[in-house]
Each structure stands twice: as structure tokens, then as C-alpha cells.
Scaffold this active site. Sequence first.
Site, PDB file in Angstrom:
ATOM      1  N   GLU A 140      -0.438  -4.016   8.999  1.00  0.00           N
ATOM      2  CA  GLU A 140       1.000  -4.213   9.212  1.00  0.00           C
ATOM      3  C   GLU A 140       1.623  -3.159  10.112  1.00  0.00           C
ATOM      4  OE1 GLU A 140       2.143  -4.682   5.012  1.00  0.00           O
ATOM      5  OE2 GLU A 140       2.257  -6.823   5.415  1.00  0.00           O
ATOM      6  N   GLU A 161      -5.313 -11.180   3.329  1.00  0.00           N
ATOM      7  CA  GLU A 161      -4.665 -11.131   2.017  1.00  0.00           C
ATOM      8  C   GLU A 161      -4.249 -12.548   1.668  1.00  0.00           C
ATOM      9  OE1 GLU A 161      -1.468  -8.197   1.796  1.00  0.00           O
ATOM     10  OE2 GLU A 161      -2.632  -6.846   3.070  1.00  0.00           O
TER      11      GLU A 161
HETATM   12  C1  GAL Z   1       1.188  -7.311   2.244  1.00  0.00           C
HETATM   13  C2  GAL Z   1       0.706  -5.894   2.414  1.00  0.00           C
HETATM   14  C3  GAL Z   1       0.199  -5.298   1.141  1.00  0.00           C
HETATM   15  C4  GAL Z   1       1.169  -5.575   0.034  1.00  0.00           C
HETATM   16  C5  GAL Z   1       1.366  -7.054  -0.123  1.00  0.00           C
HETATM   17  C6  GAL Z   1       2.416  -7.408  -1.144  1.00  0.00           C
HETATM   18  O1  GAL Z   1       2.160  -7.603   3.167  1.00  0.00           O
HETATM   19  O2  GAL Z   1      -0.283  -5.783   3.393  1.00  0.00           O
HETATM   20  O3  GAL Z   1       0.032  -3.919   1.319  1.00  0.00           O
HETATM   21  O4  GAL Z   1       2.378  -4.985   0.333  1.00  0.00           O
HETATM   22  O5  GAL Z   1       1.831  -7.594   1.068  1.00  0.00           O
HETATM   23  O6  GAL Z   1       2.083  -7.010  -2.403  1.00  0.00           O
HETATM   24 MG    MG Z   2       3.108  -3.122   3.981  1.00  0.00          MG
END
Ligand code: GAL
Ligand code: MG
Length: 995
Positions: free
Chosen positions: A444, A511
Site C-alpha cells: 500500500e 489479501e
Molecule cells: C489492507 C492492508 C492490511 C490491513 C487490511 C485491513 O488494506 O494491507 O495491512 O490493513 O487491509 O485489515
Molecule cells: Mg495499510
Amino acid sequence: MNSPQVNWLHDVSVFEVNRLTAHSDHLYYKTMEEARRGGAMNWRYSLNGSWKFHYAANIESRPASFYKKEVDCSGWDTIQVPGHIQLQGYGTPQYVNTMYPWDGISSVRPPDIPQDSNPSGSYVKTFTIPERMKDSPLFISFQGVESAFYVWLNGQFVGYSEDSFTPAEFELTPFISDGENKLAVEVYQRSTGSWLEDQDFWRFSGIFRDVYLYTVPEGHIWDVTVKTELSEFFEEAVLHVEAKTEADVYFILENRDGQIVAEGASPLTIGQPHLWSAESPYLYQLFIQVRNSSGEIVEVIPQKVGFRRFEMKNRIMHLNGKRIVFKGVNRHEFNCRRGRAITKEDMIWDIKTMKQNNINAVRTSHYPNQTEWYRLCDEYGLYVIDEMNLETHGSWQKMGKVDTSWTIPRNNPEWQEIVLDRAKSMYERDKNHPSILIWSCGNESHAGEVILNVSKFFKETDPSRLVHYEGVFHDRNYNETSDMESRMYAKPADIENYLSNNPDKPYISCEYIHAMGNSLGGMYKYTDLEEKYPMYQGGFIWDFIDQALVKKDRFGHEFLAYGGDFNDRPTDNNFCGNGIVTADRTLSPKMQEVKFLYQNIKLVPDKKGVLIKNEQLFEGTAGYKLAYTITQNGIPKYMEEIEVNIEPLEEAYIALDNPFAGEAGEYAMNVSLRLKENTIWADAGHEAAFGQYIYTETQAARKCPGKIKVVEGDVTIGVHGSHFRALFSKTAGTLVSLQYAGNEMIASPPYPLFWRAMTDNDHGNQFAFKSSGWYTSSLYRKCTNVELAAGEETASISFDYLLPISEAVGVKVTYTVCGDGSIYVKDEYKGAKQLPDLPIHALSFKMPADYSRLDWYAMGPEENYEDRAKGARLCRFQNTAPDTIFPYLVPQESGTRTGVRFVNITDENNRGITIRFINNPLTCTISPYTAFELENAAHHYELPSAHYTVVTVAGRQMGVGGDDSWGSPVHEEHRIQAEQDLAFEFIIQPFEQGE
Ligand code: GAL
Ligand code: MG
């Protein structure tokens, strides 16, 4: 540079002073014997332990001259190294997600840092150099210090470094003295580096990883690069070793059994190599011997070598020639007492848990982990995306929207070196680990030239791996930064859309499926894509472990605290808890689903056999035995174990003996693959895969024997049988008493319930706001009509209700009492248009808390919901009402079981009731708390003490969802639309033993 400057902290061009060149993380010993034994190195001396410590809330109040030899710090407090300052009584841990931690406190912009709130820790350690390390050059290694620090030895400046998550090493030789040496380290919480460390985690500072002194022998090899090359069809492997030294080197390569397979000079060639994979992590042992001019061995480096080939072929990632699917998870280093200063035991627990639950890949979100983790991944077999320490989230995303007015690093050349340095430090340390398949350019941080150059560095330096970066999603001009299309929280439909348009890169979700609180509903929609699209190559669950810290409540009881509990502000509250395991390392019920959906071998049974699909790429099924159990109404009746041997990527149908035909009952064919022998990650007997087929042989119809007597009073209708009595109230509009053998079962009468305690996901998508009419309709209702129809053997009493949500909705609950004391309950809902979705369609009542022992025949054993029940199985299991509440960080809906055939709710003397389905299995939640009590509590300690067992019997409860926790609804088919008519039926009957 000999005089350290405070302004280095906010000078983007100064991120290290006198730091040694980064190098591989190999160990080295004096002799072959020592190298073979491994373990603690003689040439190292740990400085972990108690250090003298002084904390200053800002720069002005720090003890600026503490590093001087003559300044006496012996009266200072002590602190433990490794450890965070904020977990040892100084300052405050603070949890924030995307915003920078000083948001609303200081208006600085990069590279400036908040001057007045930059706490520092001054550390002092005295040491004498151990005999065995005297008369040699001396170095010091800091494996992790957050976020910037200065080092002095005996009053002289040694060096400075940033980047919290890779080692910083310095030479001490010119500064050492005989006798006691004074090491002084000044650690600042904020530095330019902090702008690059805006990961979603607790904000700490301090020396949080190991510190040690070390020396090196003559001819020492500082850096080793191991490269493996495999012939096209893997019959031959060539090992190239780069090990720079003036001295002679000799290589010995041994296989796992200690036999030498090649020796001499690099390159070494071997035939028929065993390949490394997560399924079969075969490691060779290389010894690099350094010999002096007289031919004596002066240094031996033991280096594990895994032969594997990872490559992009036809737009698909292949490992050793096979298409790979990542069944991954993101992992922060976390321990609820020690923060990110985790121990080896934590790591071993994590990796065993992952292996036991069919997880085959990990992304080191969002920074390089401790070196030990990669050794474990090599050894246990886990594919790694190694992510460099870079996140600038708060510089481009604000309140969910992209705003690049002051985004770093983007195309700002002044940020190039500091960013590239982080990539190099990771690469150099980690490059020899076969488990690492992919380098990640951080998380990010938007996109631009700077990160593109990082990607180029990885690609040019290391052709044996691929490069990952998700941030190009926000600027497609920099698409070439990433070798694969990587997204976060893309919905299954978006992913399909990408994959069905002839894309030029394979897809992964770096993710997906946000496991915050009661979540992970609909995960199967992602894993279903594995078979459908070859270019779908898996994903990484967000995330492995909750980040919550142990704290004491005002009565001295420990609890798991989240953002804000330390009076830390600003904060993002419980958004730090998204794990499939809790912060104190217990498996959450979400793991049941993960384990099933990540199975590498699929079992599809029917009445007479099982189809086994071995989706492993390299291993047959010979390591497992196939156990199968036939259950009748949940009770095991027949068990057998057989050998099966199915080659990788093959499938076969195996016939199984089934002696049951025609005997009435509900049956299940349960098949399970169990480890034959102990492995390093699980014991013999461990179930790696299971499958279940449920079928019914004609069920006997239930009778309703015995006579009843009805007494209709002015207000109360009584139905009496030989051992029971049921009273219905016309004013209360419900069943108000049910006595079996003189014992009262109802503590608070049944009413229709349309609400569940909102989950984190429900809040995230505003479900509570949209559907809150169902909240009031669960608390308040009007009974508009009571009807009694009495006969000799049964009596039916029905109640019609009006609900505040809308006059158009109708609810009728009918209780039919039979002579044996069973009560047939029917709950009918007549829908209406233009109303929000229902969370649940249920009837709920309270029993006295004595009745808290539960014996289920239902989908289980862990909690499950209609969108998270693939990993559940129909089975008998026992627990208690308090056990059903899972300690999600914030209390919320939990403990539900779908597919309920029956559940016995009894006291210690085996008195109580059975709730039994009639035609369709039920969804039940039985806990000490009502939905409203749970929802009202922000911590578990806020829940009332348990006076009741709250029994909630539902026809349906909506799914829990899980695509994300900030807007995505539960998938359509797992929601309950209000315009349809709904009905469910069940029986309440006195508990009888033998059920
Ligand atoms: C993503 C991020 C993670 C965490 C997750 C939300 O955007 O990469 O670090 O923040 O969302 O829990
Ligand atoms: Mg983040």
C-alpha cells in the site's frame, strides 16, 4: 562521519551511517563438527537481557550526553532487550491503521517529523569481550530496532541506522577497550523511516529483536549466494555458490541422510535431485569450508540448499514444472504480551498451526520477519512472499479515498535511495532461502518510478524469483512493477471478470477474506476459482493472528485489549483483530473452514465409496491412511481403515464396505485421511482431509401418545399431562411456563426474534443502520390474537403478532401440546415488500442457567453459518452454553450451529429439554447472553454474569460474510429477504436419556 546529528532523523538522504553492507544470514563455525551440530555460534555473544534505560517523551528532555564514558547511568531503570519500550511501562502503545499516528496532533509533511512528540529511549549495556572473541575484529548486529537509532561505544560514535525490520551492523574494533565497555544506543520513535512504516499495526519503538556481538575468523566469508539450476526435466541439478574470500574454499554437498553427493569447487552437479516444495521440503546440506594457506580449515558454513525451479510459463506461475496454487495467509509477527518481539516458540506454533490447517503459503505482511522464520519455512515447507518494509498508506489514501497531493515515494527521486536500501537489506539477508518464491515491493504505497526501480532491482539481481506489488492497481502506468496481477479484497465476481478477459498475467489475491471477528463467510467462492481458472493462483487470507495486547481491567483481570484501551488516540479501535487465531494463540472457529477449503486432497464420498482427488503436485497419498466411519444418527456404527495410493494430480474412486442397508435412520459416510506417521508438524493420526455424505433410510414416524387436560382460565390457558404442565398467557401472548416433572424450564418466555448481535462485518457494511427496524421488532411487539384449539390428545394455542417495523408483516406462532409433553412449535412469517433484510428468523427464550450442558446432533463441531459451513460436518458433540461464545475481540454474534437435528439442554442431574427438528434442520444459538447483551458490550468483561441459558431456535440466520469488513454485504443467497414468507417448525420435549 564522526559527529552524529539529530537532524538525520528527518533527512531523507541519511538512513545509515557506518552501517556494514547487508549480507546473507548464514551461520559459521570453526570445525566441521561444530557446523554439523549447528546451534549457538562460538563467534557470537548475545547482548540480549537487561539493559539500563531512560525514557524521554521528547527530544529536549533526553539525556543528551548519556553515551559518554564518564556519565554514570548505573542508577537508571532497566529494560528487557529484545522488547518494545511501550510494553515495558513507558509511553503508550498506539493502534492506528492508515492514518499516520500523529494525525490531528502534528501537521508535518514528509520528510519532517513531529519534533515535539518524538519519544526516545536511551539504552546502556556494559560488557566485557569474552576470551574466545578477544584479539579479533569485533562487530555488533542489531536485528531490529524501531525506528531509528544512534550507537556509541565507550563515548565514541559508531553509527546510525533506520529500517526497523532488517539488521543493522557496525564494526566496533576501533572503539573497544580492555575490561568493561560501555555501549550506548539512542532509539527514536519517529524518523523519516516512520513515513515508510505506516503499516496497519500497533505503533511501538525500541530494540525489539536480538542484539549480539560477533567476530569473524581469517578468510571469513561475509556473504554467500546459492543459486540452483535444474535441467529441463529435473534429472540434473547444478549448484552455483558465490562465496567471496581470499582463502581457498571447498564445498561438500550432502543429502538428507548425510551422504556426500558432490564435492569440490563450485558449480557442483548432481543427478536425480530431490526437489524442494512445501509438500516435500527436501533440503540438502552444503558445507562451505574455508582453508588457510596451510590447508587447515578455518571456517565452515553450513548452508541448507533446496533445489526448486519457480518460473512464469505461459502466463502461469509454475513450481518444478507444475502450476502452483497459493493457499496462503498473511502473518504479522505478534505475541499478545511481547508485541512484535516474538519468540521461536511463537514461530513454531504458527508454522505447525499453518501446516496442520493445510495452509501452504505465507506473506510476511508487511516487513521482513526474523531470520528464524525463513529457516522454519524452508524446513517445514511453506511458500513465502517476502515483503520489504515499505508502507506509505496514509500519504495517499484518506478516509477510504485516494488523494495523491503529498504521496510518497511515487516519482520523487529523493526517496529512491532510502527505499531501495530497504529492498537490498531484505534481499541480501534472505536470498538463500528456497521457501521464498516471490519478493514483494512493500504494501500500500501507491505506485511510481521509485517502486518500479525496486522491482527492477529484484528482477536484475535474482532471476530465480518473481516480483509482487499490488499498488499498481492505483496507477496502471507502472504495471510492469509486478509480475502477477495482485489485488486485495477483489470480490469473486471481479476476479472472474479479470480472468475471463484473456489477461496477460496470472492472478493472486495478496489479501482476501477479511477475518475480522465472526467472518470468513463465502470463502468457498474464492477457492472454487482454483479449479475453474488456471490463471487463478490462490490468495492470502487477511490475516493469521489478532493483534491484541494483554492488559488488566480495573479489577485486575487480564483481557485482550485493542486500540483505544490504552487511551491511545487517535486509534482505529478493534480493526487490529482480523486473525484466524486469537492474539493468545487459540484457533478461532474460522479455522475449521480454512482447513477444509485449503485441503490438498479432496474426498467425495457416497453411500458405497469415495472419490479421492489428489491435488498435491508432487506427493502421492501413501503417507496417509484412509479411515472411514459410518454413523447412524451421529453415533459411530462401523469403522474401517484402508490403504490408498493415489499419485499426485490423479484421482480414483475407491469402493467401501457398507453393511447398512434398509435400517431406518440418518446415516453419514465419513471419510478421512490421517497421517500414518509423526511428522515435524503433526502427529500420526492427524486428519489432513475429510469428506461426508449424508443419507437417510426410511425414518419411523413419531407418535404423540397420552391424554391431556386443558384448563382455559380468564387469562391463562393450562395444558396438563401426567408429568408435565404448560401455561400460556393471553396477556403476555406466549408460553409462560413449561414444567417437566415439576421443574420449570422457562425463565423468560419465547418471542419471535429478528436480531442477532451485530458482527464486525455487519457494522462495516452498515447493516445495523439499514436493518435496525428488526432490532425494535425483536424487543417490542403486539399480540393481536390468541386462538385455542383443544382435543383429547393435543391442544394448539396460536398467537398473532404485529411488529413495529411494518403493519404489513405478519407473525404467527403456534404451540401444539401433545400427551407426552412434547410441544410442536411452528413459527410463520408473512413477508412484505420494501423492508430491509432480516438478520435472523427465530424464536428465543431463556432457561435457568442450571440448564447449560449441551449435547448436539448438528453441523459442527465448531460454530458455523450458512455461508461458512463447508468445513463443518454432521456430528454429535458436547459443550456448554458459556463455551459457545467465542472471544472475538468485541463481543458479537457467535456460537451458532446450522443443520441442527437435535440438541439436548440439561442440568447436572440430566433434567432438561430436547429441541428437535421436524422437517428441516434448524439453526440454533445457545449461550448465556441475549443478542442485545452481546451487542451492548465492547469488551467481554462488560457482559453480565450468567443467570440464564438463552435458547435461540431459528429457521435461518443470515450468513456472516467476509469479503471485507468495510462495506461488502453478505452474498445475496445467504441473506434473508423480507418479502418472502418464511416458516420453521421444531419440537420441545422433555430430555430422555439415551437420546
Ligand atoms: C489492507 C492492508 C492490511 C490491513 C487490511 C485491513 O488494506 O494491507 O495491512 O490493513 O487491509 O485489515
Ligand atoms: Mg495499510
